[in-house]
Design a protein around this motif. Sequence first.
Motif, PDB file in Angstrom:
ATOM      1  N   TRP A 212       4.914  37.934  56.211  1.00 22.86           N
ATOM      2  CA  TRP A 212       6.150  38.089  55.476  1.00 22.86           C
ATOM      3  C   TRP A 212       5.843  38.015  53.983  1.00 22.86           C
ATOM      4  CZ3 TRP A 212       6.055  35.032  59.926  1.00 22.86           C
ATOM      5  CH2 TRP A 212       6.835  35.508  60.979  1.00 22.86           C
ATOM      6  N   PRO A 213       6.680  38.629  53.184  1.00 23.43           N
ATOM      7  CA  PRO A 213       6.432  38.553  51.741  1.00 23.43           C
ATOM      8  C   PRO A 213       6.684  37.139  51.218  1.00 23.43           C
ATOM      9  CG  PRO A 213       8.538  39.618  52.160  1.00 23.43           C
ATOM     10  CD  PRO A 213       7.878  39.413  53.500  1.00 23.43           C
ATOM     11  N   SER A 214       5.963  36.773  50.190  1.00 22.64           N
ATOM     12  CA  SER A 214       6.210  35.489  49.535  1.00 22.64           C
ATOM     13  C   SER A 214       7.521  35.587  48.761  1.00 22.64           C
ATOM     14  CB  SER A 214       5.068  35.172  48.569  1.00 22.64           C
ATOM     15  OG  SER A 214       5.087  36.080  47.476  1.00 22.64           O
ATOM     16  N   SER A 215       8.019  34.454  48.297  1.00 23.25           N
ATOM     17  CA  SER A 215       9.250  34.476  47.505  1.00 23.25           C
ATOM     18  C   SER A 215       9.047  35.293  46.237  1.00 23.25           C
ATOM     19  CB  SER A 215       9.724  33.058  47.181  1.00 23.25           C
ATOM     20  OG  SER A 215       8.712  32.326  46.558  1.00 23.25           O
ATOM     21  N   TYR A 216       7.853  35.247  45.692  1.00 22.56           N
ATOM     22  CA  TYR A 216       7.531  36.054  44.506  1.00 22.56           C
ATOM     23  C   TYR A 216       7.636  37.545  44.837  1.00 22.56           C
ATOM     24  CZ  TYR A 216       4.872  38.098  40.692  1.00 22.56           C
ATOM     25  OH  TYR A 216       4.472  38.873  39.636  1.00 22.56           O
ATOM     26  N   GLU A 217       7.049  37.946  45.963  1.00 20.68           N
ATOM     27  CA  GLU A 217       7.091  39.356  46.370  1.00 20.68           C
ATOM     28  C   GLU A 217       8.514  39.779  46.728  1.00 20.68           C
ATOM     29  OE1 GLU A 217       2.721  39.949  48.417  1.00 20.68           O
ATOM     30  OE2 GLU A 217       4.201  38.692  49.438  1.00 20.68           O
ATOM     31  N   TRP A 218       9.265  38.884  47.415  1.00 20.11           N
ATOM     32  CA  TRP A 218      10.630  39.203  47.814  1.00 20.11           C
ATOM     33  C   TRP A 218      11.527  39.368  46.584  1.00 20.11           C
ATOM     34  CZ3 TRP A 218      13.090  41.630  51.185  1.00 20.11           C
ATOM     35  CH2 TRP A 218      14.442  41.413  51.458  1.00 20.11           C
ATOM     36  N   ALA A 219      11.298  38.568  45.559  1.00 17.79           N
ATOM     37  CA  ALA A 219      12.090  38.665  44.335  1.00 17.79           C
ATOM     38  C   ALA A 219      11.877  40.003  43.633  1.00 17.79           C
ATOM     39  CB  ALA A 219      11.734  37.520  43.388  1.00 17.79           C
TER      40      ALA A 219
ATOM     41  N   THR B  29      11.395  46.284  46.501  1.00 20.35           N
ATOM     42  CA  THR B  29      12.319  47.414  46.347  1.00 20.35           C
ATOM     43  C   THR B  29      13.345  47.481  47.475  1.00 20.35           C
ATOM     44  OG1 THR B  29      10.730  48.873  47.435  1.00 20.35           O
ATOM     45  CG2 THR B  29      10.694  48.807  45.027  1.00 20.35           C
ATOM     46  N   ASN B  30      13.047  46.867  48.633  1.00 20.92           N
ATOM     47  CA  ASN B  30      14.006  46.875  49.753  1.00 20.92           C
ATOM     48  C   ASN B  30      14.920  45.651  49.747  1.00 20.92           C
ATOM     49  OD1 ASN B  30      11.855  45.176  50.469  1.00 20.92           O
ATOM     50  ND2 ASN B  30      12.190  45.509  52.652  1.00 20.92           N
ATOM     51  N   ASN B  31      14.896  44.878  48.698  1.00 22.10           N
ATOM     52  CA  ASN B  31      15.761  43.713  48.536  1.00 22.10           C
ATOM     53  C   ASN B  31      16.894  44.100  47.583  1.00 22.10           C
ATOM     54  OD1 ASN B  31      17.017  41.323  47.868  1.00 22.10           O
ATOM     55  ND2 ASN B  31      15.176  40.284  47.174  1.00 22.10           N
ATOM     56  N   ASP B  32      18.129  44.137  48.088  1.00 19.83           N
ATOM     57  CA  ASP B  32      19.277  44.541  47.266  1.00 19.83           C
ATOM     58  C   ASP B  32      19.543  43.605  46.094  1.00 19.83           C
ATOM     59  OD1 ASP B  32      19.816  46.803  48.759  1.00 19.83           O
ATOM     60  OD2 ASP B  32      21.232  45.774  50.077  1.00 19.83           O
ATOM     61  N   TRP B  33      18.959  42.424  46.125  1.00 27.03           N
ATOM     62  CA  TRP B  33      19.196  41.447  45.060  1.00 27.03           C
ATOM     63  C   TRP B  33      17.894  41.057  44.362  1.00 27.03           C
ATOM     64  CZ3 TRP B  33      23.934  41.956  43.937  1.00 27.03           C
ATOM     65  CH2 TRP B  33      24.859  42.255  44.933  1.00 27.03           C
TER      66      TRP B  33
ATOM     67  N   ALA C  36      24.730  42.268  38.567  1.00 23.46           N
ATOM     68  CA  ALA C  36      23.529  41.821  37.844  1.00 23.46           C
ATOM     69  C   ALA C  36      23.450  40.298  37.847  1.00 23.46           C
ATOM     70  CB  ALA C  36      23.545  42.349  36.413  1.00 23.46           C
ATOM     71  N   PHE C  37      24.568  39.628  37.564  1.00 21.74           N
ATOM     72  CA  PHE C  37      24.563  38.163  37.536  1.00 21.74           C
ATOM     73  C   PHE C  37      24.413  37.567  38.936  1.00 21.74           C
ATOM     74  CE2 PHE C  37      26.527  38.897  33.325  1.00 21.74           C
ATOM     75  CZ  PHE C  37      25.508  38.319  32.578  1.00 21.74           C
ATOM     76  N   ARG C  38      24.989  38.217  39.932  1.00 24.11           N
ATOM     77  CA  ARG C  38      24.754  37.762  41.303  1.00 24.11           C
ATOM     78  C   ARG C  38      23.267  37.892  41.639  1.00 24.11           C
ATOM     79  NH1 ARG C  38      27.049  39.891  47.193  1.00 24.11           N
ATOM     80  NH2 ARG C  38      25.428  38.786  48.342  1.00 24.11           N
ATOM     81  N   GLY C  39      22.664  39.011  41.270  1.00 18.63           N
ATOM     82  CA  GLY C  39      21.228  39.211  41.507  1.00 18.63           C
ATOM     83  C   GLY C  39      20.391  38.144  40.820  1.00 18.63           C
TER      84      GLY C  39
ATOM     85  N   HIS D 201      17.418  31.244  42.866  1.00 13.35           N
ATOM     86  CA  HIS D 201      17.210  30.516  44.115  1.00 13.35           C
ATOM     87  C   HIS D 201      15.740  30.610  44.554  1.00 13.35           C
ATOM     88  CE1 HIS D 201      18.488  29.081  48.197  1.00 13.35           C
ATOM     89  NE2 HIS D 201      17.305  29.608  48.471  1.00 13.35           N
ATOM     90  N   LEU D 202      15.184  31.804  44.504  1.00 13.40           N
ATOM     91  CA  LEU D 202      13.785  31.987  44.929  1.00 13.40           C
ATOM     92  C   LEU D 202      12.832  31.225  44.022  1.00 13.40           C
ATOM     93  CD1 LEU D 202      13.962  35.775  45.836  1.00 13.40           C
ATOM     94  CD2 LEU D 202      13.753  33.851  47.441  1.00 13.40           C
ATOM     95  N   ILE D 203      13.106  31.213  42.735  1.00 14.96           N
ATOM     96  CA  ILE D 203      12.260  30.461  41.797  1.00 14.96           C
ATOM     97  C   ILE D 203      12.372  28.963  42.080  1.00 14.96           C
ATOM     98  CG2 ILE D 203      11.950  29.814  39.371  1.00 14.96           C
ATOM     99  CD1 ILE D 203      12.794  32.755  38.716  1.00 14.96           C
ATOM    100  N   GLU D 204      13.595  28.494  42.320  1.00 12.70           N
ATOM    101  CA  GLU D 204      13.781  27.076  42.650  1.00 12.70           C
ATOM    102  C   GLU D 204      13.029  26.712  43.926  1.00 12.70           C
ATOM    103  OE1 GLU D 204      18.056  27.011  42.759  1.00 12.70           O
ATOM    104  OE2 GLU D 204      18.195  26.275  40.707  1.00 12.70           O
ATOM    105  N   ASP D 205      13.072  27.605  44.926  1.00 14.67           N
ATOM    106  CA  ASP D 205      12.352  27.345  46.177  1.00 14.67           C
ATOM    107  C   ASP D 205      10.854  27.175  45.945  1.00 14.67           C
ATOM    108  OD1 ASP D 205      14.485  27.207  47.885  1.00 14.67           O
ATOM    109  OD2 ASP D 205      14.159  29.169  48.818  1.00 14.67           O
TER     110      ASP D 205
END
Length: 167
Positions: free
Chosen positions: A75-82, A85-89, A117-120, A126-130
Amino acid sequence: VINQNKTKLNTYLVDIGLTNGVDEKLKSGNDEKKVKEWMEYGSWKEDLNWSWNNNLLFSHFYNPITNTSGVGDIWPSSYEWADATNNDWSWIKARDYFYQALTLNTKVQREESLAKAFRGIGHIIHLIEDMAVPAHARGDLHVSDPYESYTNKKISSLQYTSVPFPY
């Protein structure tokens, strides 16, 4: 994070025309929230889409030593997920939404894009905090983490400064 940086955020937001700063209300569809509420909403929503079939269950882990998720590494790391391109946020999508907010033709379209943009940004926060949660950095699958429980209970009294611990 938002409250700790409210003055800096407000200065920036006022400069781009949001006169109420983080308290400026933005409408997206039928939802209307303040800028800070859109970020909080994104941060909260990032944990709600748990599924074995998508990346979200395991994409909140990051091992800084291996630069991977550390959870089977399929699975992608939180860094990769952030940044996916397939992550809407993702950070990429948040930047696109912000660009649209500056360039679209109607006020309604611009406001909706700004809310997105602000929701994103909230999802990214959240990912950075994780990445700072010990269980997430060690790749420990956990349902109830004492660290997260502690910080949730102490959220109003924890100090978030750049000053090192006095110990």
